[in-house]
Write a protein that holds these residues in place. Structure first.
Motif, PDB file in Angstrom:
ATOM      1  N   VAL A  59       3.771  32.215  11.883  1.00  0.00           N
ATOM      2  CA  VAL A  59       5.024  32.525  11.726  1.00  0.00           C
ATOM      3  C   VAL A  59       5.581  33.979  11.865  1.00  0.00           C
ATOM      4  N   GLY A  60       4.377  34.602  11.896  1.00  0.00           N
ATOM      5  CA  GLY A  60       4.772  36.198  12.189  1.00  0.00           C
ATOM      6  C   GLY A  60       5.322  36.360  13.390  1.00  0.00           C
ATOM      7  N   LEU A  61       4.957  35.575  14.520  1.00  0.00           N
ATOM      8  CA  LEU A  61       5.479  35.594  15.811  1.00  0.00           C
ATOM      9  C   LEU A  61       6.915  34.969  15.778  1.00  0.00           C
ATOM     10  N   PHE A  62       6.973  33.941  14.897  1.00  0.00           N
ATOM     11  CA  PHE A  62       8.233  33.367  15.036  1.00  0.00           C
ATOM     12  C   PHE A  62       9.573  34.414  14.508  1.00  0.00           C
ATOM     13  N   GLY A  63       8.978  34.989  13.451  1.00  0.00           N
ATOM     14  CA  GLY A  63       9.873  36.011  12.813  1.00  0.00           C
ATOM     15  C   GLY A  63       9.915  37.215  14.059  1.00  0.00           C
ATOM     16  N   ALA A  64       8.877  37.605  14.634  1.00  0.00           N
ATOM     17  CA  ALA A  64       9.010  38.856  15.316  1.00  0.00           C
ATOM     18  C   ALA A  64      10.204  38.214  16.267  1.00  0.00           C
ATOM     19  N   GLY A  65      10.240  37.229  16.789  1.00  0.00           N
ATOM     20  CA  GLY A  65      11.279  36.727  17.866  1.00  0.00           C
ATOM     21  C   GLY A  65      12.600  36.920  17.439  1.00  0.00           C
ATOM     22  N   ALA A  66      12.297  36.726  15.896  1.00  0.00           N
ATOM     23  CA  ALA A  66      14.099  36.429  15.532  1.00  0.00           C
ATOM     24  C   ALA A  66      14.568  37.776  15.663  1.00  0.00           C
ATOM     25  N   TYR A  67      13.926  38.746  14.983  1.00  0.00           N
ATOM     26  CA  TYR A  67      14.120  39.945  14.603  1.00  0.00           C
ATOM     27  C   TYR A  67      14.236  40.759  16.082  1.00  0.00           C
ATOM     28  N   GLY A  68      13.415  40.571  17.173  1.00  0.00           N
ATOM     29  CA  GLY A  68      13.398  41.273  18.256  1.00  0.00           C
ATOM     30  C   GLY A  68      14.973  40.873  19.159  1.00  0.00           C
ATOM     31  N   ALA A  69      15.296  39.651  19.042  1.00  0.00           N
ATOM     32  CA  ALA A  69      16.432  39.196  19.563  1.00  0.00           C
ATOM     33  C   ALA A  69      17.687  39.596  18.886  1.00  0.00           C
ATOM     34  N   SER A  70      17.540  39.736  17.376  1.00  0.00           N
ATOM     35  CA  SER A  70      18.612  40.204  16.751  1.00  0.00           C
ATOM     36  C   SER A  70      18.914  41.411  16.883  1.00  0.00           C
ATOM     37  N   LEU A  71      18.183  42.225  16.874  1.00  0.00           N
ATOM     38  CA  LEU A  71      18.122  43.730  17.055  1.00  0.00           C
ATOM     39  C   LEU A  71      18.692  44.084  18.330  1.00  0.00           C
ATOM     40  N   ALA A  72      18.277  43.184  19.433  1.00  0.00           N
ATOM     41  CA  ALA A  72      18.820  43.574  20.871  1.00  0.00           C
ATOM     42  C   ALA A  72      20.545  43.267  20.783  1.00  0.00           C
ATOM     43  N   VAL A  73      20.703  42.417  20.183  1.00  0.00           N
ATOM     44  CA  VAL A  73      21.967  41.923  20.107  1.00  0.00           C
ATOM     45  C   VAL A  73      23.103  42.957  19.294  1.00  0.00           C
TER      46      VAL A  73
END
Length: 305
Positions: A59-73
């Motif tokens: 889930v750590g990779l899942f969360g990292a993807g969620a935050y990586g995309a969100s902060l990019a937006v």
């Protein structure tokens, strides 16, 4: 039917079914979550079914993807579809940082990934970093909210994940990964680069977790660290994969369809009975079907992808 046609048919059929499903069934969120768990289960399948490494902290990779995309937006004003790719890249970078954990094995690797996931969670949720990560106050992606686009993107990612597992099942790479899983010493003596193969499996698995987390964030629009770093996401994905049958294409699909279907029928309205039923199913799996539900099909002489 030739195996090649069967493979192509499955890869095309799954995203196509999910793409048209909302026209027949109006619970789009349920369909979306089904695709999320299906892709996560296939990600677990890549790292565990083909190498034997079980990541409790997936889930750590899942969360990292969620935050990586969100902060990019939010900070870079990148379009959401491109940000989803950046979410996958974020998970890839995190997996490279964590790659020394591949030197561990068995329960040590599983526990180490769980600890790493918790570290990432506490860094994200740290109030002192609220200016960068929004800390415990959560993310609001209302500027990019598009449930239809995020749904179709998730359908494409699900098909892509299935295609990669089909490739691993048929290719020389997949065979070498299984050789490493079964006996790494013999595989190395046969000329297989064990470290490289394990790294490839980890990177593919991480990429799909990151893409899924990014698309999940895009779909729900508003979320908190607890939402995308919830350990139950890893647990569900692992159980779905093992229940259906790791190391196969159909196994995780069957696991999600059966167990997530049971969850939505019983688990929401009667959670106490759901926990009991899940416990019984898991014990039955361990005792009678250690290779998952697909082993029943194999016993009947059926060809299972």
């Amino acid at each position: 039917m030739p195996r090649g046609l069967t493979d192509v048919g499955l890869v095309v059929l799954i995203p196509a079914l999910f793409a048209v499903a909302p026209f027949a069934y109006d619970n789009q969120l349920l369909l979306f979550n089904t695709m999320v768990f299906l892709t996560m289960a296939q990600g677990i399948n890549i790292i565990y079914g083909f190498t034997g490494y079980l990541p409790f902290g997936y889930v750590g990779l899942f969360g990292a993807g969620a935050y990586g995309a969100s902060l990019a937006v939010l900070f870079l004003h990148i379009p959401a579809p491109v940000a989803v790719l950046l979410g996958g890249v974020t998970a890839l970078v995190l997996s490279l940082i964590l790659s020394p954990l591949l030197r561990l094995s068995g329960a040590y690797f599983a526990i180490a990934t769980l600890a790493a996931s918790e570290v990432v969670y506490y860094v994200i949720a740290n109030p002192a970093l609220a200016g960068v990560t929004k800390g415990p106050y959560g993310i609001n992606l209302s500027v990019a909210y598009s449930p239809e686009a995020s749904y179709l993107t998730m359908a494409a990612i699900t098909g892509f994940a299935t295609a990669v597992v089909v490739y691993l099942k048929r290719s020389h790479l997949g065979l070498s990964l299984k050789a490493v899983r079964d006996d790494s010493l013999s595989a190395e003596m046969a000329g297989i680069n064990v470290g490289r193969q394990r790294m490839l499996a980890l990177l593919w698995s991480a990429f799909f977790a990151g893409l899924t987390g990014a698309t999940f964030a895009w779909q729900i629009s508003v979320f908190y660290p607890d939402s995308v770093f919830d350990p139950s996401i890893s647990i569900f994905a692992i159980v779905f994969c093992l229940f259906g049958g790791a190391g196969t294409v159909l196994g995780p699909i069957l696991g999600v369809v059966i167990l997530y279907g049971v969850y939505n029928v019983i688990g929401i309205t009667e959670p106490q009975y759901f926990q009991l039923l899940y416990g019984v199913l898991i014990m039955a799996l361990v005792l009678f079907l250690p290779e998952g539900v697909v082993s029943l099909l194999k016993r009947r002489g059926m060809h299972v992808l």
